[in-house]
Scaffold this active site. Sequence first.
Site, PDB file in Angstrom:
ATOM      1  N   LYS A 192       0.843  -1.199   0.000  1.00  0.00           N
ATOM      2  CA  LYS A 192       0.000   0.000   0.000  1.00  0.00           C
ATOM      3  C   LYS A 192       0.877   1.247   0.000  1.00  0.00           C
ATOM      4  O   LYS A 192       1.616   1.496   0.946  1.00  0.00           O
ATOM      5  CB  LYS A 192      -0.920   0.058   1.222  1.00  0.00           C
ATOM      6  CG  LYS A 192      -1.992   1.158   1.083  1.00  0.00           C
ATOM      7  CD  LYS A 192      -2.628   1.537   2.405  1.00  0.00           C
ATOM      8  CE  LYS A 192      -1.896   2.656   3.111  1.00  0.00           C
ATOM      9  NZ  LYS A 192      -1.990   3.964   2.416  1.00  0.00           N
ATOM     10  N   GLU A 220      10.373   1.983  10.411  1.00  0.00           N
ATOM     11  CA  GLU A 220      11.259   3.138  10.381  1.00  0.00           C
ATOM     12  C   GLU A 220      10.388   4.366  10.580  1.00  0.00           C
ATOM     13  O   GLU A 220       9.574   4.711   9.726  1.00  0.00           O
ATOM     14  CB  GLU A 220      12.030   3.244   9.069  1.00  0.00           C
ATOM     15  CG  GLU A 220      13.036   4.384   9.107  1.00  0.00           C
ATOM     16  CD  GLU A 220      13.771   4.599   7.818  1.00  0.00           C
ATOM     17  OE1 GLU A 220      13.874   5.765   7.394  1.00  0.00           O
ATOM     18  OE2 GLU A 220      14.244   3.605   7.226  1.00  0.00           O
ATOM     19  N   CYS A 268      13.053  11.713   7.103  1.00  0.00           N
ATOM     20  CA  CYS A 268      13.146  11.395   8.528  1.00  0.00           C
ATOM     21  C   CYS A 268      14.566  11.453   9.071  1.00  0.00           C
ATOM     22  O   CYS A 268      14.771  11.676  10.264  1.00  0.00           O
ATOM     23  CB  CYS A 268      12.518  10.029   8.815  1.00  0.00           C
ATOM     24  SG  CYS A 268      13.147   8.706   7.772  1.00  0.00           S
ATOM     25  N   GLU A 296       9.299  16.514  15.802  1.00  0.00           N
ATOM     26  CA  GLU A 296       9.761  16.448  14.417  1.00  0.00           C
ATOM     27  C   GLU A 296       8.988  17.443  13.553  1.00  0.00           C
ATOM     28  O   GLU A 296       7.759  17.406  13.502  1.00  0.00           O
ATOM     29  CB  GLU A 296       9.578  15.036  13.867  1.00  0.00           C
ATOM     30  CG  GLU A 296      10.115  14.845  12.465  1.00  0.00           C
ATOM     31  CD  GLU A 296       9.967  13.433  11.961  1.00  0.00           C
ATOM     32  OE1 GLU A 296      10.850  12.976  11.212  1.00  0.00           O
ATOM     33  OE2 GLU A 296       8.979  12.768  12.319  1.00  0.00           O
TER      34      GLU A 296
END
Length: 499
Positions: free
Chosen positions: A192, A266, A302, A402
């Site tokens: 997906k 991750e 990231c 973040e």
Amino acid sequence: MNANLNSIRAKLEIRPGRLFIGGQWLDWDGARFDQINPNDNQIIGTFAEAGQRGVDLAVAAARHAFDDGPWPTLPAQDRKRILQPIIERIYELEAELATLQTLDNGMPYSFSRHSRASGKSCADILDHHAGWCDKITGETFPRHSSSSNLQYLTYRDPVGVVGAILAWNVPLNMFAIKVGPALASGCTVVLKPSEYTNLAVTRLVEIFAESDLPPGVVNFVTGGAETGAALAGHPGVDKVTFTGSAAVGERIVSVSGANMKRLSLELGGKSAGIVFPEARSVASAATTMMGLCSTFLSGQVCTTPSRALVHRSIFDEFVHHASEQVKQVRFGDPFDPATTSAPIISRAQVERIRNLIDSGIEQGARLAFGGEECDDIPGGGNWIAPALFLDVDPGMRIAREEFFGPVLCAIPFDSEEEAIRLANDSEYGLAGCIFTTDIAQGMRVARSIRTGAIGINGYASVANAPMGGVKRSGLGREGGWASIDAFTEIKTVAINLDG
């Protein structure tokens, strides 16, 4: 409206999205959703919202292909022979794939075509993992006791049906990093993509669909959170591999216990880049760190170091060169070679970044430059000017959460010990970098920071080396043998040589 983008869309003749299940393309009769291009916020295509029904069909096909099909037990050489023409076809179509990826997420075409996020890189990653097909081995063990004459050996069996959920920022690489080791290990896959980026992955699946891969080995569903949740929690899935936010990763962990799914996650990062007085070039360090936040994907990676920990003696020099770097940034048409940076992926993400920027100002940090929305770019789109925060307290939200956007926080330090403490003062631990010509210092600091990966005077992820995080940045590793390990289970066989 961007005329060049519309021209490229028209040439590609983008069709309504379908699902690929059990070796067949399905025209979906259920709900659909629009994909929005972040460069101009225009609809670029409509795709199927697979939901629970679509996921059930895809998992059933993958389950059948794994439990009853030839792929898991196919001789390694045959598996590799099926994969190799697929890889060669991706090399042939790398320019088209790069175009689709740029339409997906606004990545400047120059990067989509020629960087580690390119179609060529996708093929390279798949090629690396295909090379493991005939090298996945077990072990033998010496006789342990005189009380029995048992010979022990191990095999590595494929983990089973894999649910692969991709991030939107580098969809070509995401596909290869997850599908490559899964297929090399003998697993079957339900894939997906992010709801933001379906075009490039759809084309990759079309390439796989045209190959000799047995039906049901690769299955493809599209959709948003509902579809992702259905796949992550499905009882027929043996392993989930996911790249995305820590919040979604935590939800996947919470539902995986029902059938003890194996996980590779991750997740987010708040990586630190540490600049010592011994750095080869303060200008280079500042340009590199500010550039990672301001160009390419505009900090939407990231592993991007979003905290610059800079020795106080060179702090002003660092700030000067960071401010000079952003003068080179150019927004606009992603197919224009002069464009350096991608837009923010969605209006929702723009609002989230702006909220964090506002919180930094409210908590007393000083915005040296940037941070405003740029609404004067031809064609519109989601643009935020690259920003640098000074006077940042490590406890502020901007130093802890973040951004996933074009914002860098610069924090001074006075000693190596303080730099290590500041770097480790985070709930994340994905990546980082150190700038110093003192190799002993570099190694000492690298070993002291709790993170999955760190570079000394340079860093990039590659197909044959492991990548992943600690703490809230995830579980497991991707790349090299670590990927094969993640998609296989060890089976121990004992043979009684006396009977």
